[in-house]
Design an enzyme around this catalytic site. Structure first.
Site, PDB file in Angstrom:
ATOM      1  N   SER A  12      55.164 -39.186  60.940  1.00 23.62           N
ATOM      2  CA  SER A  12      55.467 -38.261  62.003  1.00 23.62           C
ATOM      3  C   SER A  12      54.948 -38.672  63.434  1.00 23.62           C
ATOM      4  O   SER A  12      53.993 -39.607  63.180  1.00 23.62           O
ATOM      5  CB  SER A  12      54.630 -37.190  61.541  1.00 23.62           C
ATOM      6  OG  SER A  12      52.997 -37.536  61.579  1.00 23.62           O
ATOM      7  N   ASP A  13      55.323 -38.441  64.467  1.00 21.79           N
ATOM      8  CA  ASP A  13      54.703 -38.441  65.850  1.00 21.79           C
ATOM      9  C   ASP A  13      53.355 -38.145  65.571  1.00 21.79           C
ATOM     10  O   ASP A  13      53.006 -37.352  64.667  1.00 21.79           O
ATOM     11  CB  ASP A  13      55.478 -37.973  67.018  1.00 21.79           C
ATOM     12  CG  ASP A  13      55.154 -38.692  68.316  1.00 21.79           C
ATOM     13  OD1 ASP A  13      54.191 -39.386  68.370  1.00 21.79           O
ATOM     14  OD2 ASP A  13      56.042 -38.679  69.224  1.00 21.79           O
ATOM     15  N   TRP A  14      52.398 -38.467  66.630  1.00 23.76           N
ATOM     16  CA  TRP A  14      51.039 -38.116  66.406  1.00 23.76           C
ATOM     17  C   TRP A  14      50.830 -36.785  66.559  1.00 23.76           C
ATOM     18  O   TRP A  14      51.069 -36.178  67.724  1.00 23.76           O
ATOM     19  CB  TRP A  14      50.071 -39.048  67.389  1.00 23.76           C
ATOM     20  CG  TRP A  14      49.629 -40.358  66.836  1.00 23.76           C
ATOM     21  CD1 TRP A  14      48.484 -40.835  66.909  1.00 23.76           C
ATOM     22  CD2 TRP A  14      50.698 -41.363  65.999  1.00 23.76           C
ATOM     23  NE1 TRP A  14      48.461 -42.156  66.405  1.00 23.76           N
ATOM     24  CE2 TRP A  14      49.636 -42.208  65.871  1.00 23.76           C
ATOM     25  CE3 TRP A  14      51.854 -41.492  65.687  1.00 23.76           C
ATOM     26  CZ2 TRP A  14      50.219 -43.632  65.059  1.00 23.76           C
ATOM     27  CZ3 TRP A  14      52.258 -42.498  64.872  1.00 23.76           C
ATOM     28  CH2 TRP A  14      51.600 -43.575  64.488  1.00 23.76           C
TER      29      TRP A  14
END
Ligand SMILES: *[C@@H]1O[C@H](CO)[C@@H](O)[C@H](O)[C@H]1NC(C)=O
Ligand SMILES: *[C@@H]1O[C@H](CO)[C@@H](O)[C@H](O)[C@H]1NC(C)=O
Ligand SMILES: *[C@@H]1O[C@H](CO)[C@@H](O)[C@H](O)[C@H]1NC(C)=O
Ligand SMILES: *[C@@H]1O[C@H](CO)[C@@H](O)[C@H](O)[C@H]1NC(C)=O
Ligand SMILES: *[C@@H]1O[C@H](CO)[C@@H](O)[C@H](O)[C@H]1NC(C)=O
Ligand SMILES: *[C@@H]1O[C@H](CO)[C@@H](O)[C@H](O)[C@H]1NC(C)=O
Ligand SMILES: *[C@@H]1O[C@H](CO)[C@@H](O)[C@H](O)[C@H]1NC(C)=O
Ligand SMILES: *[C@@H]1O[C@H](CO)[C@@H](O)[C@H](O)[C@H]1NC(C)=O
Ligand SMILES: *[C@@H]1O[C@H](CO)[C@@H](O)[C@H](O)[C@H]1NC(C)=O
Ligand SMILES: *[C@@H]1O[C@H](CO)[C@@H](O)[C@H](O)[C@H]1NC(C)=O
Length: 882
Positions: free
Chosen positions: A299-301
């Site tokens: 996932s992106d942050w």
């Protein structure tokens, strides 16, 4: 598979455990309040189960076996540890996974950025990816990938978080366009593939990001939107139709998969009202089934919004691990342990996550025996600091200050010079000979008074612009300004040199540039970056397409007084040049992109001609922002619900749109001048023999369950008794008292209603007809060569130089008049001729057919063009029907 009695036995205890991931429905269209849009049902069709790895996948066979050997030894807790980050600022890197101490595996270190190593000292500041794309040079792109990865490897990093194919650059104002390559999917895809190969050949896992439709900063996250006073329930939704997805946004990601990329990062935005990190259509169907991606999706942050749902939709790793930075809670970690134990996440799915992560690790040549140690800490430059920065635990040596730059400065200078685009050059104004008197004007020529790293994450526009802002940055080890490099050059031959950086001191500027015989070099810039920083009112995305720092006025004034004015632009994309591009006193215009640390030196190489320019603009320079037909959405259009961004322009981005709509740009895509001249002759098109296209048939294998069955004793999942617990750290262990308490308070507990049909099914599944049983990147027959195109290119001038030969096609029907399909940067001595060669593949000539869900060469007259830009195409031929 374990017996159902086991599942039930465990479920009856464990499901009174940790609160479920909030079921976020994948298939429900969001309510659209009063929107006047034709496409009211932009929703993402469900696709389950999540595809598991293919042991036959070409290029992954060894990695698969090694991963299998390793993963088969892991316990459930250890597998969960691989999938879950330890929490923000709880490790040395921007992302850190749990480890497997029992087997000596240290875990992964994931680090920004696509432009070099972020948050470290003694690293290089590379050119932006956009500027690297402007070289149109595959070798340069590959070598840049190698050099960046060498630096990451030297710091002990296992995953470099790049390269970027999203944003593609749908809107020229998009804040992060410079982190990626180009709004042309073919240039973008070739750049992705070369960068990935360079990185992974060096032993670092690459990460293709941000998947997909991540085209603007505004509204990508609800928290960020709230900071700007916009209360929205969910992130912006990029509503992309199927054909556009395949022919534009997915295209460069397909090249990334075909190049063997080890990881993907899913994006903050929704696609058709389903979040990028739990969208079963984009992750399970397009990426893992159709493209046959074998690596892992992180996932992106903070882009994960659910636990079980995201696992079933194809997410393999959560970053940085916590639900919200430093909350101490995670959608995965102990939640994932419970979910596997109670059967809502099938065991084959957690096995597949672990397999994908370890296969990517082994694929790039990393081993368990010989793991790098991380020798820096992202959160301090001090030598001593906290190992666990956020919770201030374990004070020790955290930075070894390893200098990883090698001779990369030389390469960065070459890349910057090769990516510099000479947009205008009248009567040989450039290259400069030995002008007596050089006057440099503009804040963008000089240093930032705070130093090159004076603004956190480069979040300001002061002094010369050599990098945008946000997470896609590095620390400058030095920054050679245009001022210092030009001065050194002029002094070398005994000239006179003066510079003014104050863009508001009209009298000083006019006094300088109106002196006789001045050669005036005026600088201007336009900056942008990531949405968590706002600079001069620009919330990531640019508010306008004009220059910053009052530079337009400076250029206007200088050119009215100095009859040899050379304009140099450092920008993140196109700017409006209307006011002055035809001005008779402006004898040259140079786009110098975002050149990184060697800015001034590379510019001198071009201005004085030690490098003959051949860079080509990787985007169109229009006359107004409206001419692009696409823009950032600055104000939410759907009340308090998710803003709906309709990609209604379809495949008509950038020059495809200008050509289709008959709009003349100032400088077209692919344009760039040289100090020599070239001729194009002898176009030949040869039809090749290729088998007819066959959709793939057959089935996958059964989902493998790898290693021993998980223990049924919940005590085996609790924190070890002597465990040193770091506050806010994310662990895979259960906390039985906490679990029991939470469960008794959760009325929804035990519900399986949210689990989509087929999501738990580990039986063999039909292969995707547009996919392939063996190769990655789609059906291998898409890459069959249908034509070979050749042309003779001759250097007709008096100087050695490079020429970027470009091949475009018109596929007929409702396709754009021209689409780039191939290019080559060729070096030619004066008088020399060489043969340009390119193959047209089936994919190059196909359209995505929504009905059959496959690629198809439509029946229509097709043409091929070869030339020096998208509008300067001296050679053309019809393609004999295939
Ligand atoms: C199983 O555990 C997961 C994670 O805590 C939870 O979301 C789910 O509701 C539980 N399901 C059942 C059937 O107990
Ligand atoms: C489990 O996930 C839920 C969200 O679904 C979250 O609220 C909770 O804090 C998580 N539990 C732990 C122990 O991280
Ligand atoms: C989005 O919806 C459109 C129809 O409105 C459909 O063509 C497309 O496949 C969907 N894409 C995704 C990623 O769900
Ligand atoms: C999970 O990772 C953490 C952090 O590296 C480590 O302390 C712990 O021992 C690991 N747990 C298991 C079961 O390996
Ligand atoms: C531009 O010229 C105008 C008119 O002479 C003057 O007022 C202004 O200060 C000048 N600005 C700059 C930046 O040179
Ligand atoms: C520019 O002005 C200079 C005087 O400053 C003059 O010598 C020169 O001929 C002019 N050049 C052109 C191209 O008009
Ligand atoms: C465009 O934005 C820049 C940066 O915020 C600003 O300096 C400039 O004045 C703006 N241009 C116009 C025409 O408003
Ligand atoms: C060009 O520069 C000269 C000074 O060399 C000036 O006299 C002239 O007005 C300028 N031309 C324009 C169109 O501004
Ligand atoms: C476990 O319980 C302790 C105290 O009871 C709490 O501080 C901690 O956050 C809990 N951890 C998890 C993962 O739930
Ligand atoms: C074109 O295809 C042929 C046959 O596969 C190959 O040998 C050649 O290298 C290809 N040319 C280019 C420019 O890729």
């Amino acid at each position: 598979m374990k017996s159902s009695t086991t599942i039930l036995a465990i479920a009856s205890w464990a499901s009174c455990g940790i609160v479920a991931a909030k079921p976020i429905d994948d298939h429900k269209p969001a309510l659209l309040h009063g929107l006047q849009i034709e496409d009211l049902d932009s929703y993402s069709p469900p696709f389950y189960p999540s595809p598991w790895m293919n042991p036959r996948a070409e290029g992954w066979e060894d990695a698969y076996q090694k991963a299998r050997d390793f993963v088969s030894q892991l316990t459930l807790l250890e597998k969960v540890n691989l999938t879950t980050g330890v929490g923000w600022q709880n490790g040395p890197c921007v992302g850190n996974t749990g480890s497997v101490p029992r087997l000596g595996f240290k875990g992964l270190c994931l680090q920004d950025s696509p432009q070099g190593v972020r948050f470290a000292d003694y690293v290089s500041a590379f050119t932006s990816s956009q500027m690297a794309a402007a070289t149109f040079d595959k070798t340069v792109l590959y070598e840049r990938g190698v050099a960046m990865a060498q630096e990451h490897k030297g710091k002990g990093i296992t995953v470099q978080l790049g390269p970027v194919a999203g944003p593609m650059g749908r809107a020229p104002e998009g804040g992060r366009n410079w982190e990626g390559f180009s709004p042309d999917p073919v240039l973008n895809g070739i750049a992705m593939a070369e960068t990935i190969k360079g990185m992974q050949d060096t032993g670092v896992v690459a990460c293709a990001k941000h998947y997909v439709g991540n085209e603007q900063e505004h509204f990508r996250q609800t928290g960020e939107a709230a900071d700007h006073g916009y209360i929205i329930a969910e992130s912006i939704s990029s509503n992309i139709d199927d054909r556009t997805m395949h022919e534009m946004y997915l295209w460069p990601f397909a090249d990334a998969v075909r190049a063997g990329v080890g990881s993907f990062m899913c994006s903050y935005n929704q696609i058709n009202n389903s979040y990028g990190c739990q969208n079963s259509h984009t992750l399970n169907k397009l990426l893992k089934s159709e493209l046959g991606f074998q690596g892992f999706v992180m996932s992106d942050w903070q882009a994960q919004h659910s636990g079980v749902s995201s696992a079933l939709a194809g997410l393999d790793m959560t970053m940085p691990g916590d639900t919200v930075f430093d909350s101490g809670f995670s959608f995965w970690g102990s939640n994932l342990t419970i979910a596997v134990l109670n059967g809502t996440v099938p065991e084959w799915r957690i096995d597949d996550m672990a397999m994908r992560i370890m296969a990517a690790y082994f694929k790039v040549g990393l081993t368990i025996e010989d793991q790098p140690d991380v020798n820096f800490n992202s959160w301090t430059f001090d030598t001593y600091g906290y190992k666990y920065f956020y919770s201030k635990q374990d004070y020790e040596k955290v930075n070894w200050h390893v200098d990883v730059r090698a001779n990369h400065a030389k390469q960065i200078r070459e890349t910057a010079a090769k990516g510099t685009v000479l947009l205008k050059n009248v009567d040989g104004a450039l290259p400069l000979k030995q002008p007596h008197f050089v006057a440099v004007v503009g804040e963008d020529a000089g240093p930032n008074p705070k130093g090159p790293n004076g603004c956190a994450d480069r979040g300001c526009d002061e002094g010369t612009l050599a990098m945008g802002w946000g997470s896609g940055t590095t620390q400058f080890p030095f920054l050679v300004t245009p001022d210092s490099a030009i001065q050194a050059k002029v002094l070398e031959y005994g000239g006179r040199y003066e510079s003014i950086f104050d863009n508001y001191d009209g009298s000083a500027i006019s006094a300088l540039v109106s002196q006789p015989d001045a050669t005036c070099i005026v600088f201007g810039n336009a900056d942008s970056g990531e949405g968590y920083i706002t600079v001069d009112g620009n919330w990531g995305d640019r508010n306008n397409l004009t220059l910053w720092q009052n530079a337009d006025e400076v250029i206007r004034n200088v050119s009215s007084l100095c009859n040899n004015t050379i304009v140099v632009l450092h920008t993140v994309g196109p700017v409006l040049l209307n006011d002055y591009y035809e001005h008779p006193n402006i004898t040259a215009i140079v786009w110098a992109g975002l050149p990184g640390e060697e800015s001034g030196n590379a510019l001198v190489d071009i201005l004085w001609g030690s490098v003959n320019p051949a860079g080509r603009t990787p985007f169109t320079w229009g006359k107004s922002r409206e001419d692009y037909g696409t823009d950032v959405m600055y104000v939410p259009n759907n009340g308090n619900q998710a803003p709906q961004q309709l990609f209604s322009e379809g495949i008509f981005l950038d020059y495809r749109h200008f050509d289709q709509a008959g709009i003349d740009p100032i400088y077209e895509f692919g344009h760039g001048l040289s100090y020599t001249t070239f001729s194009y002759t002898d176009l030949r098109v040869v039809k090749k023999h290729a088998r007819p296209y066959r959709p793939t048939t057959g089935n996958t294998i059964q989902a493998p369950v790898i290693g021993p069955l998980p223990s049924q004793f919940l005590s085996d999942y609790q924190f070890p008794s002597d465990f040193k617990y770091i506050p806010t750290y994310i662990y895979p262990y259960l906390n039985s008292t906490e679990s029991l308490r939470a469960a008794s308070e959760d009325p929804q507990y035990g519900s399986t209603a949210f689990i989509p049909p087929h999501a738990l099914d580990g039986n063999p599944q039909p292969l995707n007809p547009a996919g392939d049983p063996v190769t990655s990147g789609g059906n291998s027959m898409l890459y069959d060569e249908l034509y070979e195109v050749t042309a003779k290119i001759t250097n007709t001038g008096g100087l050695a130089g490079d020429e970027v030969v470009q091949l475009y096609v018109n596929l007929g029907g409702d396709n754009p008049p021209r689409q780039l399909r191939a290019f080559d940067r060729m070096h030619l001595l004066p008088g020399e001729s060489k043969t340009f060669r390119a193959n047209l593949t089936r994919r190059d000539l196909s359209n995505w057919d929504v009905k059959t869900q496959n690629w198809r060469v439509i029946k229509s007259a097709k043409e091929v063009y070869v030339g020096r830009s998208s509008r300067d195409l001296p050679l053309r031929a019809r393609l004999e029907a295939w």
